[in-house]
Structure formats: C-alpha cells, structure tokens
Design a protein around this motif. Structure first.
Motif, PDB file in Angstrom:
ATOM      1  N   GLY A  87     -74.434 -54.789-115.825  1.00 27.43           N
ATOM      2  CA  GLY A  87     -73.721 -54.569-117.079  1.00 27.43           C
ATOM      3  C   GLY A  87     -73.168 -55.874-117.631  1.00 27.43           C
ATOM      4  O   GLY A  87     -73.179 -56.905-116.954  1.00 27.43           O
TER       5      GLY A  87
ATOM      6  N   GLY B 176     -71.591 -60.682-113.941  1.00 26.11           N
ATOM      7  CA  GLY B 176     -71.779 -61.913-113.172  1.00 26.11           C
ATOM      8  C   GLY B 176     -73.225 -62.339-113.008  1.00 26.11           C
ATOM      9  O   GLY B 176     -73.518 -63.242-112.226  1.00 26.11           O
TER      10      GLY B 176
ATOM     11  N   THR C   3     -75.413 -64.014-115.093  1.00 31.20           N
ATOM     12  CA  THR C   3     -75.747 -65.374-115.511  1.00 31.20           C
ATOM     13  C   THR C   3     -75.042 -66.415-114.647  1.00 31.20           C
ATOM     14  O   THR C   3     -75.662 -67.397-114.226  1.00 31.20           O
ATOM     15  CB  THR C   3     -75.352 -65.559-116.997  1.00 31.20           C
ATOM     16  OG1 THR C   3     -75.893 -64.469-117.729  1.00 31.20           O
ATOM     17  CG2 THR C   3     -75.843 -66.861-117.554  1.00 31.20           C
TER      18      THR C   3
ATOM     19  N   GLU D   1     -80.951 -62.062-121.073  1.00 31.18           N
ATOM     20  CA  GLU D   1     -80.931 -61.071-122.181  1.00 31.18           C
ATOM     21  C   GLU D   1     -82.388 -60.758-122.566  1.00 31.18           C
ATOM     22  O   GLU D   1     -82.797 -60.869-123.723  1.00 31.18           O
ATOM     23  CB  GLU D   1     -80.165 -61.607-123.402  1.00 31.18           C
ATOM     24  CG  GLU D   1     -78.781 -62.139-123.107  1.00 31.18           C
ATOM     25  CD  GLU D   1     -77.819 -61.070-122.594  1.00 31.18           C
ATOM     26  OE1 GLU D   1     -78.079 -59.879-122.806  1.00 31.18           O
ATOM     27  OE2 GLU D   1     -76.827 -61.442-121.937  1.00 31.18           O
TER      28      GLU D   1
ATOM     29  N   GLN E 117     -79.317 -55.928-119.098  1.00 28.20           N
ATOM     30  CA  GLN E 117     -78.091 -55.165-118.823  1.00 28.20           C
ATOM     31  C   GLN E 117     -78.350 -53.763-118.291  1.00 28.20           C
ATOM     32  O   GLN E 117     -77.790 -53.373-117.286  1.00 28.20           O
ATOM     33  CB  GLN E 117     -77.229 -55.116-120.072  1.00 28.20           C
ATOM     34  CG  GLN E 117     -76.696 -56.496-120.397  1.00 28.20           C
ATOM     35  CD  GLN E 117     -75.808 -56.545-121.598  1.00 28.20           C
ATOM     36  OE1 GLN E 117     -75.688 -55.569-122.322  1.00 28.20           O
ATOM     37  NE2 GLN E 117     -75.209 -57.681-121.829  1.00 28.20           N
TER      38      GLN E 117
ATOM     39  N   THR F 178     -67.351 -58.396-109.756  1.00 28.87           N
ATOM     40  CA  THR F 178     -68.006 -58.954-110.949  1.00 28.87           C
ATOM     41  C   THR F 178     -67.599 -60.406-111.233  1.00 28.87           C
ATOM     42  O   THR F 178     -67.731 -60.878-112.362  1.00 28.87           O
ATOM     43  CB  THR F 178     -67.661 -58.101-112.182  1.00 28.87           C
ATOM     44  OG1 THR F 178     -66.231 -58.063-112.299  1.00 28.87           O
ATOM     45  CG2 THR F 178     -68.192 -56.690-112.064  1.00 28.87           C
ATOM     46  N   GLY F 179     -67.079 -61.091-110.257  1.00 32.61           N
ATOM     47  CA  GLY F 179     -66.720 -62.499-110.448  1.00 32.61           C
ATOM     48  C   GLY F 179     -65.398 -62.640-111.186  1.00 32.61           C
ATOM     49  O   GLY F 179     -64.620 -61.689-111.298  1.00 32.61           O
ATOM     50  N   GLY F 180     -65.142 -63.862-111.676  1.00 30.90           N
ATOM     51  CA  GLY F 180     -63.857 -64.139-112.334  1.00 30.90           C
ATOM     52  C   GLY F 180     -62.815 -64.527-111.285  1.00 30.90           C
ATOM     53  O   GLY F 180     -62.994 -64.272-110.093  1.00 30.90           O
ATOM     54  N   ASN F 181     -61.709 -65.147-111.755  1.00 28.88           N
ATOM     55  CA  ASN F 181     -60.701 -65.634-110.803  1.00 28.88           C
ATOM     56  C   ASN F 181     -60.066 -64.492-110.016  1.00 28.88           C
ATOM     57  O   ASN F 181     -59.703 -64.645-108.861  1.00 28.88           O
ATOM     58  CB  ASN F 181     -59.625 -66.425-111.559  1.00 28.88           C
ATOM     59  CG  ASN F 181     -60.230 -67.709-112.109  1.00 28.88           C
ATOM     60  OD1 ASN F 181     -61.197 -68.234-111.536  1.00 28.88           O
ATOM     61  ND2 ASN F 181     -59.716 -68.185-113.224  1.00 28.88           N
ATOM     62  N   TRP F 182     -59.976 -63.294-110.670  1.00 30.64           N
ATOM     63  CA  TRP F 182     -59.353 -62.142-109.997  1.00 30.64           C
ATOM     64  C   TRP F 182     -60.206 -61.629-108.835  1.00 30.64           C
ATOM     65  O   TRP F 182     -59.721 -60.907-107.985  1.00 30.64           O
ATOM     66  CB  TRP F 182     -59.074 -61.022-111.008  1.00 30.64           C
ATOM     67  CG  TRP F 182     -60.297 -60.626-111.802  1.00 30.64           C
ATOM     68  CD1 TRP F 182     -61.147 -59.609-111.534  1.00 30.64           C
ATOM     69  CD2 TRP F 182     -60.794 -61.270-112.970  1.00 30.64           C
ATOM     70  NE1 TRP F 182     -62.154 -59.579-112.448  1.00 30.64           N
ATOM     71  CE2 TRP F 182     -61.965 -60.589-113.358  1.00 30.64           C
ATOM     72  CE3 TRP F 182     -60.381 -62.364-113.744  1.00 30.64           C
ATOM     73  CZ2 TRP F 182     -62.729 -60.966-114.472  1.00 30.64           C
ATOM     74  CZ3 TRP F 182     -61.144 -62.721-114.852  1.00 30.64           C
ATOM     75  CH2 TRP F 182     -62.290 -62.027-115.193  1.00 30.64           C
TER      76      TRP F 182
ATOM     77  N   GLN G 210     -69.682 -67.732-108.064  1.00 29.22           N
ATOM     78  CA  GLN G 210     -70.124 -68.165-109.397  1.00 29.22           C
ATOM     79  C   GLN G 210     -70.241 -69.686-109.450  1.00 29.22           C
ATOM     80  O   GLN G 210     -69.480 -70.395-108.786  1.00 29.22           O
ATOM     81  CB  GLN G 210     -69.120 -67.695-110.447  1.00 29.22           C
ATOM     82  CG  GLN G 210     -69.232 -66.208-110.700  1.00 29.22           C
ATOM     83  CD  GLN G 210     -68.154 -65.709-111.613  1.00 29.22           C
ATOM     84  OE1 GLN G 210     -66.981 -65.911-111.336  1.00 29.22           O
ATOM     85  NE2 GLN G 210     -68.534 -65.060-112.677  1.00 29.22           N
ATOM     86  N   GLY G 211     -71.185 -70.149-110.242  1.00 34.67           N
ATOM     87  CA  GLY G 211     -71.430 -71.592-110.324  1.00 34.67           C
ATOM     88  C   GLY G 211     -70.331 -72.316-111.060  1.00 34.67           C
ATOM     89  O   GLY G 211     -69.696 -71.763-111.950  1.00 34.67           O
ATOM     90  N   GLU G 212     -70.088 -73.551-110.675  1.00 33.08           N
ATOM     91  CA  GLU G 212     -69.087 -74.399-111.346  1.00 33.08           C
ATOM     92  C   GLU G 212     -69.808 -75.553-112.007  1.00 33.08           C
ATOM     93  O   GLU G 212     -70.721 -76.127-111.428  1.00 33.08           O
ATOM     94  CB  GLU G 212     -68.119 -74.992-110.305  1.00 33.08           C
ATOM     95  CG  GLU G 212     -67.229 -73.982-109.628  1.00 33.08           C
ATOM     96  CD  GLU G 212     -66.096 -73.494-110.500  1.00 33.08           C
ATOM     97  OE1 GLU G 212     -65.952 -74.015-111.622  1.00 33.08           O
ATOM     98  OE2 GLU G 212     -65.385 -72.571-110.073  1.00 33.08           O
TER      99      GLU G 212
HETATM  100  N1  ATP Z   1     -67.376 -70.353-113.037  1.00 38.31           N
HETATM  101  C1  ATP Z   1     -66.656 -69.270-113.295  1.00 38.31           C
HETATM  102  N2  ATP Z   1     -65.460 -69.099-112.737  1.00 38.31           N
HETATM  103  C2  ATP Z   1     -64.723 -67.982-112.959  1.00 38.31           C
HETATM  104  N3  ATP Z   1     -65.102 -66.998-113.787  1.00 38.31           N
HETATM  105  C3  ATP Z   1     -66.287 -67.098-114.398  1.00 38.31           C
HETATM  106  C4  ATP Z   1     -67.138 -68.242-114.191  1.00 38.31           C
HETATM  107  N4  ATP Z   1     -68.255 -68.073-114.934  1.00 38.31           N
HETATM  108  C5  ATP Z   1     -68.113 -66.867-115.562  1.00 38.31           C
HETATM  109  N5  ATP Z   1     -66.945 -66.300-115.267  1.00 38.31           N
HETATM  110  C6  ATP Z   1     -66.470 -64.951-115.678  1.00 38.31           C
HETATM  111  O1  ATP Z   1     -67.158 -64.024-114.838  1.00 38.31           O
HETATM  112  C7  ATP Z   1     -67.539 -62.861-115.543  1.00 38.31           C
HETATM  113  C8  ATP Z   1     -69.023 -62.656-115.431  1.00 38.31           C
HETATM  114  O2  ATP Z   1     -69.679 -63.618-116.246  1.00 38.31           O
HETATM  115  P1  ATP Z   1     -71.247 -63.708-116.576  1.00 38.31           P
HETATM  116  O3  ATP Z   1     -71.371 -64.433-117.847  1.00 38.31           O
HETATM  117  O4  ATP Z   1     -71.965 -64.262-115.414  1.00 38.31           O
HETATM  118  O5  ATP Z   1     -71.646 -62.185-116.754  1.00 38.31           O
HETATM  119  P2  ATP Z   1     -73.047 -61.575-117.244  1.00 38.31           P
HETATM  120  O6  ATP Z   1     -73.379 -60.502-116.299  1.00 38.31           O
HETATM  121  O7  ATP Z   1     -74.039 -62.653-117.439  1.00 38.31           O
HETATM  122  O8  ATP Z   1     -72.651 -60.918-118.635  1.00 38.31           O
HETATM  123  P3  ATP Z   1     -73.500 -60.774-119.988  1.00 38.31           P
HETATM  124  O9  ATP Z   1     -74.483 -59.677-119.782  1.00 38.31           O
HETATM  125  O10 ATP Z   1     -72.482 -60.398-121.003  1.00 38.31           O
HETATM  126  O11 ATP Z   1     -74.154 -62.088-120.264  1.00 38.31           O
HETATM  127  C9  ATP Z   1     -67.048 -63.056-116.957  1.00 38.31           C
HETATM  128  O12 ATP Z   1     -65.809 -62.401-117.068  1.00 38.31           O
HETATM  129  C10 ATP Z   1     -66.883 -64.562-117.082  1.00 38.31           C
HETATM  130  O13 ATP Z   1     -65.861 -64.902-117.990  1.00 38.31           O
END
Ligand code: ATP
Ligand code: MG
Length: 486
Positions: free
Chosen positions: A45, A49, A51, A324, A353, A451-455, A483-485
C-alpha cells in the motif's frame, strides 16, 4: 604490516556472477543476481516502505553488480533519487537524466527504422502499444474497430513516409495523416499532390528506386490512401483523432526535444555497452499522458533492443525499473520480455500498490490480465497493505496448511446421588478436529507488517515468495529491511 602473498592466487570473481547476492532476506537467505533474471515484483500500500526499503537495496546492489538500467519515472523526485543511489553505488558518472535542459536525445521512429531488419510492421507496432494504452485509459477496450482503424492508418502512413522520403519522424507521420486527401477527386488533383505533404510523399515514392518487397509495401500504402478518401467523413475523423492523439503527445515541449527532434545521441546499445543508468525526468505526475506515452515508448524500444542484443558481445545485465508500475503496463510485450529474462540477461523490477489498481490499468480484461502478469514474476515481496482483495490474493497464493483445533467443555451434573456418594459432579468433554486454514490470513498483511519511518525504527517488514523455493519448510519468508539513507 604487509605480508607476502602465500598459496595459490585466487581467480577473480567472474563478471556478472549469477551468485552475487542482491537482496539479503536474513537468516543467510538471499535473492541472487541469477534469480533476479526471473523478475521481481513488490506489492504494498501507499507508504508501506516499498521504495525506501526494497527499492533502495535492490537498485543499489544491482548497480554495484554492474547492471545498466532504464528507470520509469512516475513521481517528480524519482530521477533525483535514482541519481543519489547511483552516487552511493559509485556509479554517479553513469547516470543520464533525459528531459528539459539535458542534451540526451533518441528519435524513436528513426532509431527503430535504422535497426537491422527494420520493417514498417515493427515501427507501427511501437505506436500500436500507445494506441492500446490510450484506448485502455479511455475505457475503450470494447471498441476494437476504432483502435484497429487508427493502427492501420498509422502503419500505412509510416510506410508511405518512410518508403517515400527515406526517413520518418513522428512529425512527418502527423503531417502525412493530417494532409491525406478527403475525396477521390482531391486525391487525383494536381493541387493536392503539389501542395500537401501526403501528396509529395506519394509522388517521390512513385519515382524512387526500391527493392520489390518495399515497392509492394509502398503500393499497399497508395491503395490505402485511395480507400481512405472514399470512407465516410465521420469514420475518417474518429480514426484521425485517435492516431493524432498518440502522435501529438510527442510533438510539443520537452518531449518533442527528446524523441522527435531528428537527432539521436543516446541509444539502448550505448546504455548496454557503456553501462549507463537512464532516467527520463518527464514524470507522469507532472507531464501526465505525454510523460506516460514517452516512457512506455522508450520502454518498448529498450525491451526490443535487449531482445535483439547478442549477450556474448554485450553481457551486462539490463534492468527495467518500474516504480508505480500501473502507469507503464503492457501485457503482451512485458510477458515476452520477462519470459526470456535469463537468456537475454534482463531483469524487470516492478513496484505497485494493489491489485485493483493493476486491474484498472489493464482495462476490460483486467482481472485475468493482472493475475497473469503477476504470475510472470519469479519473486514477489508483499509489504503492508489495506486492500482486502490484494491481501486475499496473496494469502491464497501462499496457500493453506492443516491446523489442529482443540475444543472442550465441562458440565455440572444434576445427578445428586452420584455426587453425594463422592462421584463426579461434572462432565468433562474434549474434542479435536483438523482443518485447512490459510498459512497467512489476509488480515496479517494489513496489521502485522511494519511500514518504516522513525516510529518503526526505520524497519520495513515484508513477506517474500519465490517460485519453486522453500524457506525451511515454508513457501514464504518473513523478512525485515532497514530503509535506505542518503
Ligand atoms: N530514510 C527514511 N527514514 C525514515 N523514514 C523514511 C525514510 N524514507 C522514507 N521514509 C518514510 O517511510 C514511509 C514509507 O515510505 P516509502 O516512500 O518507501 O513508501 P512506498 O511504499 O514507496 O509508498 P508509495 O506507494 O506512496 O510510493 C513513508 O512514511 C516515508 O515518509
Ligand atoms: Mg514508492
């Protein structure tokens, strides 16, 4: 301290070794370069996370393994993200951004026509892909007559222009179509022949020397222009509108500069040989249908070039990168391309998605086409998702296992004399049954994956499946990536 080398020198690792690990699944399990040739699909979705975790690690490691890449660009920041990953992989100098202000060009039709064994059919098929894309996006998949008419119009126009003038750009085909004779009288009038681009093409073609096969094709195009002038005006105008709708996407602004300027300085062959990473920075979200058409056309041209190449001379793995992916689907060509991945050393990585979005992009037969399309991917990673249909689909695909259900009950006995004499005053019953139940229920994908993110401490969970592979005794593996930096 320097020590002299002892023992037998080890041979260097073979270039593009199929055992090179590309994605670390944990517990010493990997997806290798060789396995990537069977294509990789990431489903999750929005914000799950995809990408930033899977996308980041897979692309980084494919670049480190030396692959060349064509990326599709849906979001405005995608090209810049790809550039940064190239820098991280030490491949910054290989990055080529196509778009406004950049020098890179490929004149699509002239490039295709300049290939060995080029034919009108192969170039017309390139535009057919776009006619089909346009009919699908307008929900006109149930009107094949109009799509067929405009495909024939495009094919005959390409034939007349190419064989008549010796070259063929999008602008030329547009000029030919829009100046075709409207009546049989006009077709035979001196003014039309002298004053119209179509008339001039037919005239020069009639006078040029050409081999018998090409002469036959040209005569067919001439016959078509006669038939066209006899059609009723409503039929003609619908055919022209559909064909012009496709061509006009390539004829203005940055897109015209890139792909119909008559100049070509970045070909797929250069990308394969020099190991380049190409990102058309003409995103679908900013350039809408024009951005989508350009990228689908580029994708088709690259897919054909990969299928044409001799991997002994040009062995570098080629990656088609589609985040996408619903914007860039082409059921027929994608299936052919993926089916020969290993022998052509081509890798398709797609991220999308959910199932309904794919089905919608496939048009009227979406449900069947989307399931078949996903079936072409050797590896699938499923991230968190709120779409029940998608979750049910993957839960079904992972399959069921036998579970033992235990049940029991106690009942107080009203049989007084028995309890009075110290007997049992309650009855205990037990039962068990075996049932088939999903290994992973659909709700798992909605609730149990981070789903990633700082939380989440930047952690992304996903379920990975690969054709004919077991992880221990299971047909899937629960995996976690950071997640990548940048
Ligand atoms: N390096 C990072 N550190 C912390 N949080 C991150 C990082 N990169 C992305 N995020 C957050 O992690 C979540 C997932 O991001 P991501 O863009 O990978 O999702 P996605 O599955 O590709 O979504 P979409 O289908 O909308 O492209 C988002 O809330 C994003 O803001
Ligand atoms: Mg994304």
């Amino acid at each position: 301290m320097w020590k002299p080398f002892r023992g037998r020198p080890r041979p260097p690792p073979p270039l593009y070794d199929p055992d090179t690990p590309i994605l670390d699944l944990g517990d010493r399990e990997h997806i290798t370069l060789g396995q990537m040739y069977q294509s990789f699909f990431v489903c999750g979705g929005t914000g799950s996370g995809k990408t930033s975790s899977l996308g980041f690690h897979i692309l980084l490691n494919l670049l480190r393994a030396g692959a060349c890449v064509l990326t599709m660009v849906a979001k405005p920041d995608e090209a810049e993200r790809i550039r940064k990953i190239c820098e991280l992989a030490g491949r910054g100098k290989d990055f080529r951004r196509i778009g406004p202000g950049e020098p890179w060009k490929i004149d699509l039709l002239n490039y295709e026509l300049s290939q060995p064994n080029a034919s009108v059919e192969s170039v017309a098929a390139l535009l057919d892909v776009l006619v089909e894309l346009a009919s699908r996006s307008q929900g006109k998949g149930d009107e094949p007559f109009w799509a067929l008419l405009s495909k024939r119009l495009l094919k005959m126009s390409i034939s007349a222009v190419w064989l008549g003038t010796g070259k063929c750009s999008v602008t030329d085909v547009f000029s030919f179509i829009t100046t075709l004779a409207q009546t049989p009288e006009q077709l035979h009038s001196r003014e039309w022949v002298k004053g119209s681009f179509a008339g001039q093409c037919l005239l020069t073609g009639a006078m040029r020397e050409m081999p018998p096969g090409k002469r036959r094709d040209f005569e067919q195009a001439v016959t078509f222009t006669e038939e066209w002038s006899e059609l009723n005006s409503k039929t003609r105008s619908i055919g022209i509108t559909m064909a012009v709708n496709v061509l006009s996407q390539f004829m203005s602004g940055a897109i015209a500069d890139v792909c119909s300027s008559g100049e070509t300085n970045l070909t797929p062959e250069m990308v394969f040989d020099e190991g380049l990473v190409v990102a058309p920075d003409i995103s679908v979200l900013t350039h809408h249908q024009a951005g989508q058409f350009l990228q689908v056309a580029l994708k088709t041209v690259y897919q054909r070039a990969v299928l044409r190449r001799d991997v002994r001379k040009s062995p570098r793995p080629f990656v088609l990168w589609m985040d996408e992916v619903n914007f860039f689907l082409d059921p027929k060509q994608d299936a052919i391309f993926q089916s020969v991945g290993r022998s052509a050393r081509s890798i398709t990585v797609a991220m999308g998605q959910n199932l309904p979005l794919l089905q919608q992009s496939f048009g009227p037969d979406g449900e069947r086409d989307a399931a078949a399309w996903i079936g072409n991917f050797g590896t699938v990673a499923i991230c968190s998702n709120n779409c029940h249909q998608t979750n049910q689909f993957f839960s079904d695909r992972i399959g069921q296992h036998r579970e033992l259900f235990l049940g029991g009950s106690t009942q107080r006995s009203d049989h007084l004399p028995l309890s009075f004499f110290g007997g049992l005053d309650s009855t205990v019953t037990g039962s068990f049954s075996e049932q088939w139940s999903p290994r992973i229920p659909p709700s798992f994908f909605a609730t149990q994956l981070r789903t990633g993110g700082n939380w989440n401490g930047k952690l992304v969970d996903f379920i990975c499946m690969q054709n004919a592979r077991k992880f221990g005794k299971l047909p899937y593996k629960f995996c976690t990536l950071t997640q990548g930096e940048f």
